[in-house]
Scaffold this active site. Structure first.
Site, PDB file in Angstrom:
ATOM      1  N   GLU A 253      -1.242 -15.869 -10.357  1.00 26.94           N
ATOM      2  CA  GLU A 253      -0.297 -14.640 -11.269  1.00 26.94           C
ATOM      3  C   GLU A 253       1.120 -15.016 -11.336  1.00 26.94           C
ATOM      4  OE1 GLU A 253      -3.265 -11.087 -11.328  1.00 26.94           O
ATOM      5  OE2 GLU A 253      -1.611 -10.700 -10.267  1.00 26.94           O
TER       6      GLU A 253
ATOM      7  N   ASN B 108     -12.430   0.384  -5.233  1.00 30.12           N
ATOM      8  CA  ASN B 108     -12.642  -0.145  -6.570  1.00 30.12           C
ATOM      9  C   ASN B 108     -13.700  -0.989  -7.115  1.00 30.12           C
ATOM     10  OD1 ASN B 108     -11.774  -0.965  -9.245  1.00 30.12           O
ATOM     11  ND2 ASN B 108     -10.554  -2.691  -8.352  1.00 30.12           N
TER      12      ASN B 108
ATOM     13  N   TYR C 280       0.712  -0.988   0.140  1.00 32.68           N
ATOM     14  CA  TYR C 280      -0.072   0.009  -0.187  1.00 32.68           C
ATOM     15  C   TYR C 280       0.927   1.352  -0.097  1.00 32.68           C
ATOM     16  CZ  TYR C 280      -4.092  -3.014   0.854  1.00 32.68           C
ATOM     17  OH  TYR C 280      -5.135  -3.729   0.740  1.00 32.68           O
TER      18      TYR C 280
ATOM     19  N   ARG D  94      -3.516   5.675   3.778  1.00 31.16           N
ATOM     20  CA  ARG D  94      -4.789   5.028   3.790  1.00 31.16           C
ATOM     21  C   ARG D  94      -5.719   5.521   2.617  1.00 31.16           C
ATOM     22  NH1 ARG D  94      -6.537   5.765   9.992  1.00 31.16           N
ATOM     23  NH2 ARG D  94      -4.656   4.887  11.056  1.00 31.16           N
TER      24      ARG D  94
ATOM     25  N   CYS E 175      -6.708  -4.314  -7.784  1.00 36.49           N
ATOM     26  CA  CYS E 175      -6.447  -4.018  -6.642  1.00 36.49           C
ATOM     27  C   CYS E 175      -6.011  -5.140  -5.841  1.00 36.49           C
ATOM     28  CB  CYS E 175      -7.664  -3.314  -6.006  1.00 36.49           C
ATOM     29  SG  CYS E 175      -9.201  -4.349  -6.001  1.00 36.49           S
ATOM     30  N   HIS E 176      -6.216  -6.503  -6.255  1.00 41.62           N
ATOM     31  CA  HIS E 176      -5.445  -7.465  -5.497  1.00 41.62           C
ATOM     32  C   HIS E 176      -4.329  -7.605  -5.302  1.00 41.62           C
ATOM     33  CE1 HIS E 176      -5.693  -9.160  -9.816  1.00 41.62           C
ATOM     34  NE2 HIS E 176      -4.826  -9.748  -9.270  1.00 41.62           N
TER      35      HIS E 176
END
Length: 168
Positions: free
Chosen positions: A164, A129, A106, A120, A137-138
């Site tokens: 992935e 999202n 993040y 944050r 976003c994963h």
């Protein structure tokens, strides 16, 4: 917008549903067996008045199937349409550049979005999202590699990252 189209595809990670505008842009998507959980994720300015269920959404369905078969780039060229604040929209576009098999923290995501101190806010962009998979976003994890949250469940996030990394 009057009518959008929706379809659900069975995937190894579970049923995946997308809602697509008449021009083919993804309005919302995720691992859910139908569109009910997706409609609230669409900004009111884009929310369709009605949905028409289809068996196949053409390029969107083809991209979802190809991704789950290992062609991670298949989702990259699918147009996505989400509306929010300028920072949120920018953050989502930045997420589209995060490579499969190379998750980032993040903090790294906040820096890529141009606000290194706004960790944050970066996490909020992931949480808000509505176009999962197409806006990946994963691929954002906690510092140290812990998975963090995911709207569609940590098990789905773990499966996606494993999928992935096995092909990367």
């Amino acid at each position: 917008m009057s009518t959008a189209h929706t379809s659900t595809v069975d995937t190894p990670a579970g049923p995946f549903t997308a809602i697509v505008a008449p021009d083919g842009a993804v309005l919302a998507s995720g691992w859910t067996p139908g569109p009910d959980a997706l409609v609230p994720l669409i900004n009111a300015s884009l929310r369709p008045a009605s949905l028409r269920t289809m068996r196949d959404l053409g390029p969107v369905t083809a991209a979802v199937v190809a991704y789950h078969r290992g062609d991670f780039a298949a989702v990259e060229d699918v147009e996505v349409r989400q509306r929010s604040s300028e920072f949120m929209e920018w953050s989502w576009s930045v997420l589209r550049g995060v490579s499969a098999g190379k998750p980032i923290s993040y903090a790294d995501y906040a820096a890529l979005a141009g606000r290194p101190a706004a960790v944050r806010a970066a996490a909020s962009a992931c949480a808000r999202n509505g176009a999962a998979l197409f806006v990946p976003c994963h691929r954002v994890v906690r510092t140290g590699g812990a998975l963090g949250g995911f709207r569609w469940g940590v098990d789905v996030k773990r499966w996606l990252l494993g999928h992935e990394s096995s092909e990367a």
